[in-house]
Scaffold this motif. Structure first.
Motif, PDB file in Angstrom:
ATOM      1  N   SER A  68       0.812  -1.258  -0.102  1.00  0.00           N
ATOM      2  CA  SER A  68       0.125  -0.037   0.101  1.00  0.00           C
ATOM      3  C   SER A  68       0.847   1.354  -0.027  1.00  0.00           C
ATOM      4  N   GLU A 118      12.029   7.984  -0.475  1.00  0.00           N
ATOM      5  CA  GLU A 118      13.362   8.612  -0.209  1.00  0.00           C
ATOM      6  C   GLU A 118      14.020   8.895  -1.524  1.00  0.00           C
ATOM      7  N   ALA A 137       6.845 -11.709   0.336  1.00  0.00           N
ATOM      8  CA  ALA A 137       7.124 -10.446   1.037  1.00  0.00           C
ATOM      9  C   ALA A 137       7.290 -10.549   2.284  1.00  0.00           C
ATOM     10  N   VAL A 138       6.824 -11.504   3.043  1.00  0.00           N
ATOM     11  CA  VAL A 138       6.760 -11.614   4.333  1.00  0.00           C
ATOM     12  C   VAL A 138       8.402 -12.005   4.711  1.00  0.00           C
ATOM     13  N   HIS A 173      13.518  -5.550   4.848  1.00  0.00           N
ATOM     14  CA  HIS A 173      12.947  -4.476   4.958  1.00  0.00           C
ATOM     15  C   HIS A 173      13.465  -3.385   3.812  1.00  0.00           C
ATOM     16  N   PRO A 174      12.454  -2.867   3.090  1.00  0.00           N
ATOM     17  CA  PRO A 174      12.770  -2.124   1.920  1.00  0.00           C
ATOM     18  C   PRO A 174      13.553  -0.793   2.541  1.00  0.00           C
ATOM     19  N   GLY A 175      14.317  -0.257   1.629  1.00  0.00           N
ATOM     20  CA  GLY A 175      14.819   1.115   1.654  1.00  0.00           C
ATOM     21  C   GLY A 175      16.108   0.910   2.860  1.00  0.00           C
ATOM     22  N   ARG A 218      -0.958 -13.534  13.229  1.00  0.00           N
ATOM     23  CA  ARG A 218      -0.930 -12.349  12.243  1.00  0.00           C
ATOM     24  C   ARG A 218      -2.027 -10.979  12.800  1.00  0.00           C
ATOM     25  N   GLU A 219      -3.149 -11.616  12.931  1.00  0.00           N
ATOM     26  CA  GLU A 219      -4.192 -10.636  13.001  1.00  0.00           C
ATOM     27  C   GLU A 219      -3.788  -9.436  14.134  1.00  0.00           C
ATOM     28  N   LEU A 275       1.366   1.375   7.504  1.00  0.00           N
ATOM     29  CA  LEU A 275       2.089   0.889   6.238  1.00  0.00           C
ATOM     30  C   LEU A 275       1.933   1.756   5.368  1.00  0.00           C
ATOM     31  N   GLY A 276       3.009   1.978   4.263  1.00  0.00           N
ATOM     32  CA  GLY A 276       3.134   2.991   3.262  1.00  0.00           C
ATOM     33  C   GLY A 276       3.403   4.261   3.800  1.00  0.00           C
ATOM     34  N   ARG A 277       2.999   5.428   3.351  1.00  0.00           N
ATOM     35  CA  ARG A 277       3.130   6.614   3.839  1.00  0.00           C
ATOM     36  C   ARG A 277       2.814   6.932   5.042  1.00  0.00           C
ATOM     37  N   GLN A 318       4.888   7.197   8.338  1.00  0.00           N
ATOM     38  CA  GLN A 318       5.464   8.791   8.719  1.00  0.00           C
ATOM     39  C   GLN A 318       4.953   9.352  10.053  1.00  0.00           C
ATOM     40  N   ARG A 349      12.873  12.626   5.770  1.00  0.00           N
ATOM     41  CA  ARG A 349      12.303  11.214   5.074  1.00  0.00           C
ATOM     42  C   ARG A 349      10.800  11.246   5.453  1.00  0.00           C
TER      43      ARG A 349
END
Lengths: 124, 694
Positions: free
Chosen positions: A27, A35, B113-114, B118-120, B146-147, B162-164, B167, B181
């Motif tokens: 998402s 970044e 994906a799991v 971790h991206p970035g 999980r839930e 998640l995602g933005r 922040q 960031r």
């Protein structure tokens, strides 16, 4: 009755055990892309253009002209380390080196950002 | 006794037995059922224990590791994994499933994906052993299914981000306005400031006491009833990018407010004779020379500090405009518009220009509509208008008569934790029952939940609303210890002028709306904290008297304020004496006793500049460089002190934090040669720099 109970138990356990996320399910933008995009906007757009079209405000004064980044073929022809090296050490005399200004992880984020721009290709 | 009992039993034996058997049958069955259920439950618990959700994942990760050429000998972890971060009082078991999150990518995977890393590069900046997972992602770190772990339960206050929306967590340690960031957080808080959410709500990070809308004391002198009516009905239709929200007023309500606003007697002001200008053409030249579009936009082009001017000609009454141009702060002490030192004739010319060239093509339409509505609603009374102004807290943004501002909305301080159970979804029954869904809809359609809500609708793009949402979710305080918080980051919104007469001038000219001193103030223009060590004094005096363009690629340019010589002197004196950097060499320290560069090293520097480094990509020189991005260096020797040039070349990022000039790794010897070269690039004598703007 017994069946009903077993069914409930089975259902409950199934619910607790929902399938793992399907690959690639995300998402919002990825962290790296986000970044990279911010760094790109700050340091690179003036030459390479906001959409990576090689047409930033400063581009007309450059020889050679800044690289068109919206080109999937170009992106695929370069490894991550080649792109990171170009950003780190500069290219020719026109492209400044950023290796002393940006940290390695920031350069890695930029590379990820470049890939994203390239994959978008000429789609706006 | 015994026999009697016996008898009774024998008597009723068949019927009784039957009943008992039946009852026993039920009991048996119930017992059997519940013990079966218990067994099943027991079996399930045991099963769940021996085959938890993370079991298959750990086995899969193990298989991947086994065939991974780069991961020789690495073993997948077994059992529940946990990260315990003492200072944050946090226990996260996320890595029981997210096995690869803090490890390099396993070559043979990438699809799951799991299991992926971790991206970035966030984990390099925030190592899991110091920050865990849930400090950024929320969720329920201790849970092992999980839930539950993802916090998607009705009563878990902090579902997974998640995602933005991750922040939102940055604000636990970083100031929102400058969080690195976290572009959404920065845009979100800036948007909330611009729209003055703090006018009605208590908002963290927006604790300044500043009025955001204009003073309405002179509204009757400033414009017409028609305009105010049209504005109140739909601000965004009257002004592109209007900050004022839409209150959804009926004609009657808008007419009452007009009646109220025009019933307030304007404060007295010195009588001024109407002034005659030299016409729109002269006004146009003044408008462009003064660089009005640094702050104002005209048809979308220009700055955002001040309102769009495109249709202002059909709005403003000429006498008001003249008075405003003469001295804005006398009209409205809170305005950021500085007083340009204009002659009466110049004021007249600019008024001519604005009146003639900035007409609103749509004026006839809204004037007619407003006039007829105002005529219809004769009953609208100033008293009703006053009540409405109180009801909607107009004083939260404006100064009007004796109205006091009030925080009429709920506090935002803990909005990011507001229990879903306490949210009133009202008429919006089909919304998902989550905090995020509620807030998103609240921004889109603030009054749709039930009758009687007061929050107006803000004309924001969807993108801007999402940024504001991220910011709203950030309003909570986990009270992390100072040791993990990013230090000294909260930059005050306001500049602080120096003491004394120069400070008064700085305040009057609103210098710190664009420039900063000591890290406080605007960000539109260069920080002036070290100006005294950077520029040559004669250049500074000339520049303040007649600003030139240093960076051709920017639209924001220094205003031509037409300062008097004594005002220029005061500012120069202050900057040169009080605004100095430590460790910047003097010309003598740099070039030896002569204090001037020798031609040989200047030539050497010229070569380095043009042939070895990428300087020409961004700067222009008389020797062939035509870069457009950084300042034009053709006459930099007249502008910058050589010691500063040297200092900056060694480390531009340290010398001017926030500058995008990259560190090229120039050696001290090369920096000296470059400084020698640049010091020789001087403006031709006698030719005062002139502003040539289109």
């Amino acid at each position: 009755m017994i069946r009903a109970l077993l069914l409930t138990v089975a259902l409950a356990s199934a619910a607790c055990r929902a399938a793992p996320p399907s690959p690639g399910q995300r998402s919002g933008p990825t962290v790296a892309g986000l970044e990279g995009a911010a760094l790109y906007a700050r340091y690179c757009t003036s030459c390479h253009g906001a959409q990576g079209g090689g047409d930033g405000v400063n581009a007309p004064n450059l020889d050679p002209r800044p690289r068109l980044h919206r080109d999937p073929a170009w992106s695929r022809s370069r490894s991550d380390s080649a792109l990171a090296a170009a950003i780190r050490d500069g290219r020719g005399r026109a492209m400044p080196r950023f290796g002393r200004t940006l940290k390695p992880h920031e350069i890695a984020d930029l590379v990820a950002g470049l890939r994203e721009i390239a994959e978008k290709g000429n789609r706006p | 006794m015994a026999s009697a009992e016996e008898t009774t039993r024998t008597d009723s034996a068949p019927a009784h037995d039957d009943r008992e058997r039946r009852a026993l049958g039920w009991m048996d069955r119930l017992l059997a059922l519940s013990s079966l259920g218990l067994c099943a439950l027991f079996a399930y618990t045991v099963l769940a224990e021996v085959s938890p959700e993370w079991g298959p994942l750990q086995r899969e990760y193990g298989r991947l590791l086994a065939v991974d050429p780069s991961g020789k000998g690495a073993r997948a972890p077994r059992g529940i994994q946990q990260i315990h971060v003492q200072p944050l009082e946090l226990v996260d078991r996320c890595t029981s499933c997210h096995l690869g999150a803090d490890k390099p990518r396993v070559a043979s995977t990438g699809t799951r994906a799991v299991l992926a890393p971790h991206p970035g590069s966030m984990l390099e900046l925030h190592p899991p052993e110091r920050f865990g997972c849930s400090s950024c992602h929320d969720g329920q770190g201790r849970a092992t299914s999980r839930e539950k772990a993802h916090g998607r339960e009705a009563n878990w206050a902090e579902p997974l981000l998640l995602g933005r929306f991750v922040q939102a967590s940055c604000a636990q340690c970083h100031a929102r306005a400058s969080a690195p960031r976290a572009p959404d957080l920065r845009v979100g808080i800036a948007t909330m400031r611009r729209r003055n959410c703090a006018g009605c709500h208590v908002v963290p990070d927006l604790d300044e006491d500043r009025r955001f809308g204009p003073d309405l004391g002179r509204i009757a002198e400033k414009t017409s009833r028609d305009w105010v009516f049209a504005w109140l009905k739909r601000p965004a239709a009257q002004l592109a990018g209007a900050r004022m929200p839409d209150f959804g007023l009926s004609d009657r309500e808008a007419a009452s407010l007009v009646a109220f606003l025009f019933s307030v007697p304007p404060p007295p002001r010195p009588p001024a004779a109407p002034v005659a200008g030299k016409g729109a053409e002269a006004g146009r030249a003044l408008f462009s020379e003064s660089r009005c579009i640094t702050c104002h936009a005209v048809q979308g082009k220009g700055g955002t500090l001040a309102p769009e001017l495109a249709r202002v000609g059909s709005k403003l009454a000429r006498p008001w405009l003249e008075g405003w141009l003469r001295d804005p702060k006398a009209h409205d002490p809170a305005t950021i518009m500085p007083r340009f030192r204009l002659s009466e004739e110049q004021i007249g010319s600019i008024a001519d220009y604005l009146g003639e060239e900035f007409e609103d093509e749509d004026a006839e339409r809204w004037q007619r509509a407003a006039a007829s509505a105002l005529a219809r609603d004769r009953e609208a009374s100033a008293g009703d208008g006053r009540k409405l102004a109180l009801h909607y807290n107009c004083a939260g943004c404006h100064s009007i008569a004796d109205l006091r501002p009030a925080k009429i909305g709920p506090e935002h301080t803990e909005l990011g934790l507001k229990p879903v159970a306490r949210i009133d979804f009202g008429a919006k029954a089909s919304l998902p029952r989550t905090r995020l869904a509620y807030l998103r809809e609240k921004l889109r359609d603030p009054r749709g939940f039930s009758k009687g809500l007061r929050m107006p609708r803000f004309d924001l793009s969807e993108e801007a609303r999402e940024s504001v949402l991220v910011t709203l979710l950030s309003f909570k305080d986990r009270r992390y210890p100072a040791s993990v918080r990013a230090a000294g980051e909260r930059r005050p919104w306001h500049g602080r002028p120096p003491p004394g007469p120069v400070g008064e001038l700085v305040r009057e000219l609103s210098c710190l709306e664009c420039h900063a001193l000591d890290g406080r103030g605007g960000t539109l223009a260069p920080d002036l904290s070290l100006e005294g060590s950077q520029v040559e004094r004669p250049w500074l005096a000339r520049y303040l008297a007649q600003p030139t363009t240093l960076r051709p690629s920017l639209t924001e340019r220094m205003l031509q304020l037409r300062l008097r010589a004594d005002e220029v002197g005061l500012l120069v004196e202050y900057l040169v004496a009080a605004r100095r950097a430590d460790g910047v060499k003097s010309a003598r320290e740099l070039f030896g006793a002569a204090g001037a560069p020798d031609p040989e090293s200047a030539l050497h520097g010229r070569r380095i500049f043009h042939e070895r480094l990428s300087c020409p990509s961004c700067h222009a020189t008389p020797h062939g460089a035509r870069g457009y991005l950084g300042p034009d260096l053709s006459a930099v020797g007249s502008r910058l002190q050589p010691g500063w040039i040297y200092h900056q070349l060694l480390d531009p990022v340290r010398a001017r934090p926030g500058s995008i000039e990259p560190r090229l790794g120039v050696s001290p010897a090369d920096a000296r040669a470059l400084a020698a070269y640049l010091a020789t690039l001087r403006a031709p004598p006698a030719s005062a720099p002139t502003e040539t703007s289109p």
